[in-house]
Motif scaffolding. Structure first.
Motif, PDB file in Angstrom:
ATOM      1  N   MET A  80       0.858  -1.337   0.089  1.00  0.00           N
ATOM      2  CA  MET A  80      -0.084  -0.106  -0.175  1.00  0.00           C
ATOM      3  C   MET A  80       0.825   1.333   0.089  1.00  0.00           C
ATOM      4  N   HIS A  81       1.903   1.135   0.873  1.00  0.00           N
ATOM      5  CA  HIS A  81       2.796   2.471   0.821  1.00  0.00           C
ATOM      6  C   HIS A  81       3.393   2.808  -0.785  1.00  0.00           C
ATOM      7  N   SER A  82       3.617   1.773  -1.456  1.00  0.00           N
ATOM      8  CA  SER A  82       4.149   2.027  -2.720  1.00  0.00           C
ATOM      9  C   SER A  82       3.099   2.721  -3.590  1.00  0.00           C
ATOM     10  N   LEU A  83       1.866   2.200  -3.457  1.00  0.00           N
ATOM     11  CA  LEU A  83       0.718   2.730  -4.388  1.00  0.00           C
ATOM     12  C   LEU A  83       0.487   4.290  -3.743  1.00  0.00           C
ATOM     13  N   LEU A  84       0.455   4.428  -2.570  1.00  0.00           N
ATOM     14  CA  LEU A  84       0.157   5.751  -2.216  1.00  0.00           C
ATOM     15  C   LEU A  84       1.265   6.675  -2.344  1.00  0.00           C
ATOM     16  N   SER A  85       2.430   6.174  -2.543  1.00  0.00           N
ATOM     17  CA  SER A  85       3.775   7.176  -2.963  1.00  0.00           C
ATOM     18  C   SER A  85       3.642   7.487  -4.563  1.00  0.00           C
ATOM     19  N   GLN A  86       3.201   6.354  -5.306  1.00  0.00           N
ATOM     20  CA  GLN A  86       2.751   6.609  -6.765  1.00  0.00           C
ATOM     21  C   GLN A  86       1.588   7.574  -6.887  1.00  0.00           C
ATOM     22  N   VAL A  87       0.789   7.408  -6.159  1.00  0.00           N
ATOM     23  CA  VAL A  87      -0.436   8.546  -6.384  1.00  0.00           C
ATOM     24  C   VAL A  87      -0.150   9.917  -6.173  1.00  0.00           C
ATOM     25  N   LEU A  88       0.912   9.942  -5.034  1.00  0.00           N
ATOM     26  CA  LEU A  88       1.180  11.364  -4.693  1.00  0.00           C
ATOM     27  C   LEU A  88       2.457  11.951  -5.535  1.00  0.00           C
TER      28      LEU A  88
ATOM     29  N   VAL B  60      -9.131  -3.576  -2.500  1.00  0.00           N
ATOM     30  CA  VAL B  60      -7.848  -3.943  -2.902  1.00  0.00           C
ATOM     31  C   VAL B  60      -7.683  -4.893  -4.001  1.00  0.00           C
ATOM     32  N   ALA B  61      -7.097  -4.933  -4.994  1.00  0.00           N
ATOM     33  CA  ALA B  61      -6.871  -5.990  -5.973  1.00  0.00           C
ATOM     34  C   ALA B  61      -5.574  -6.682  -5.508  1.00  0.00           C
ATOM     35  N   VAL B  62      -5.579  -7.851  -5.524  1.00  0.00           N
ATOM     36  CA  VAL B  62      -4.576  -8.612  -5.194  1.00  0.00           C
ATOM     37  C   VAL B  62      -4.505  -9.824  -6.137  1.00  0.00           C
ATOM     38  N   ASN B  63      -3.087 -10.164  -6.585  1.00  0.00           N
ATOM     39  CA  ASN B  63      -2.882 -11.250  -7.266  1.00  0.00           C
ATOM     40  C   ASN B  63      -1.525 -12.147  -6.788  1.00  0.00           C
ATOM     41  N   ASP B  64      -1.607 -13.252  -6.273  1.00  0.00           N
ATOM     42  CA  ASP B  64      -0.610 -13.930  -5.731  1.00  0.00           C
ATOM     43  C   ASP B  64       0.032 -13.276  -4.618  1.00  0.00           C
ATOM     44  N   GLY B  65      -0.735 -12.782  -3.828  1.00  0.00           N
ATOM     45  CA  GLY B  65      -0.127 -12.065  -2.651  1.00  0.00           C
ATOM     46  C   GLY B  65       0.211 -10.635  -2.912  1.00  0.00           C
ATOM     47  N   ARG B  66       0.205 -10.220  -4.300  1.00  0.00           N
ATOM     48  CA  ARG B  66       0.960  -8.712  -4.607  1.00  0.00           C
ATOM     49  C   ARG B  66      -0.251  -7.998  -4.701  1.00  0.00           C
ATOM     50  N   VAL B  67      -0.111  -6.765  -4.229  1.00  0.00           N
ATOM     51  CA  VAL B  67      -1.315  -5.674  -4.197  1.00  0.00           C
ATOM     52  C   VAL B  67      -1.164  -4.991  -5.717  1.00  0.00           C
ATOM     53  N   LEU B  68      -2.265  -5.208  -6.478  1.00  0.00           N
ATOM     54  CA  LEU B  68      -2.060  -4.469  -7.646  1.00  0.00           C
ATOM     55  C   LEU B  68      -2.532  -3.133  -7.808  1.00  0.00           C
ATOM     56  N   GLY B  69      -3.536  -2.842  -7.010  1.00  0.00           N
ATOM     57  CA  GLY B  69      -4.248  -1.462  -6.905  1.00  0.00           C
ATOM     58  C   GLY B  69      -5.139  -1.449  -5.817  1.00  0.00           C
ATOM     59  N   HIS B  70      -5.533  -0.215  -5.605  1.00  0.00           N
ATOM     60  CA  HIS B  70      -6.433  -0.010  -4.552  1.00  0.00           C
ATOM     61  C   HIS B  70      -7.606   1.121  -4.928  1.00  0.00           C
TER      62      HIS B  70
ATOM     63  N   GLU C 162       2.251   0.853 -10.979  1.00  0.00           N
ATOM     64  CA  GLU C 162       2.684   0.952 -12.327  1.00  0.00           C
ATOM     65  C   GLU C 162       2.885  -0.117 -13.323  1.00  0.00           C
ATOM     66  N   LYS C 163       3.482  -1.180 -12.356  1.00  0.00           N
ATOM     67  CA  LYS C 163       3.812  -2.717 -13.077  1.00  0.00           C
ATOM     68  C   LYS C 163       2.651  -3.251 -13.482  1.00  0.00           C
ATOM     69  N   SER C 164       1.458  -2.848 -13.228  1.00  0.00           N
ATOM     70  CA  SER C 164       0.085  -3.616 -13.403  1.00  0.00           C
ATOM     71  C   SER C 164      -0.764  -2.733 -14.335  1.00  0.00           C
ATOM     72  N   ARG C 165      -0.532  -1.561 -14.823  1.00  0.00           N
ATOM     73  CA  ARG C 165      -1.455  -0.733 -15.754  1.00  0.00           C
ATOM     74  C   ARG C 165      -1.609  -1.304 -16.935  1.00  0.00           C
ATOM     75  N   GLY C 166      -2.633  -1.245 -17.593  1.00  0.00           N
ATOM     76  CA  GLY C 166      -3.134  -1.708 -18.811  1.00  0.00           C
ATOM     77  C   GLY C 166      -3.535  -3.016 -18.866  1.00  0.00           C
TER      78      GLY C 166
END
Length: 142
Positions: A1-9, A45-55, A84-88
């Motif tokens: 979640m921290h990574s996504l929140l940093s990407q948003v900011l 939260v969107a999760v795949n194989d334990g990895r957060v893809l988005g929120h 950013e790795k899951s966009r598209g």
């Protein structure tokens, strides 16, 4: 979640460095704990194989007791972010569709959000989802 929140900011800090500070996150840990414990602020939260893809951070807005508004419930999307790795890969679409389904379950009248003009990609995404402008926020920088 921290990574996504940093990407948003970062998107906002690059677009409006006069308003947003780079190198920070949208929410502090304390703010996140408050949001996660508040039923009026659902987070999906969107999760795949334990990895957060988005929120999707949302807020239920209740106008049923308003003296000047028609009585209705609304869901405000405070933030949708896809890593950013899951966009598209349609993660944002899945999150948005999930928010719509949740809003329908609650009997909400509408779903709203704000989009910054410095983020035209987000604006195109929301328009492709069927959203239309509700109001315009104007500014005059002094």
């Amino acid at each position: 979640m921290h990574s996504l929140l940093s990407q948003v900011l970062m998107v906002h800090a690059e677009g409006r460095p006069d308003l947003f500070r780079a190198g920070t996150r949208k929410y502090t840990d304390e703010e996140l704990l408050g949001i996660f414990s508040d039923d009026t602020h659902p987070v999906f939260v969107a999760v795949n194989d334990g990895r957060v893809l988005g929120h999707a951070f949302c807020e239920i807005q209740d106008f049923r007791e308003s003296n000047n508004m028609q009585p209705y419930l609304s869901i405000y999307i405070d933030d949708i972010c896809v890593d950013e790795k899951s966009r598209g890969q349609h993660v944002g679409t899945a999150l948005y569709q999930h928010v719509l389904a949740y809003a329908r379950e609650l009997g909400c009248y509408n779903v709203t959000l704000n989009v910054w003009t410095c983020n035209p990609g987000a604006q195109r995404f929301y328009e492709a989802m069927g959203m239309t402008p509700l109001k315009t926020c104007l500014e005059q920088v002094l």
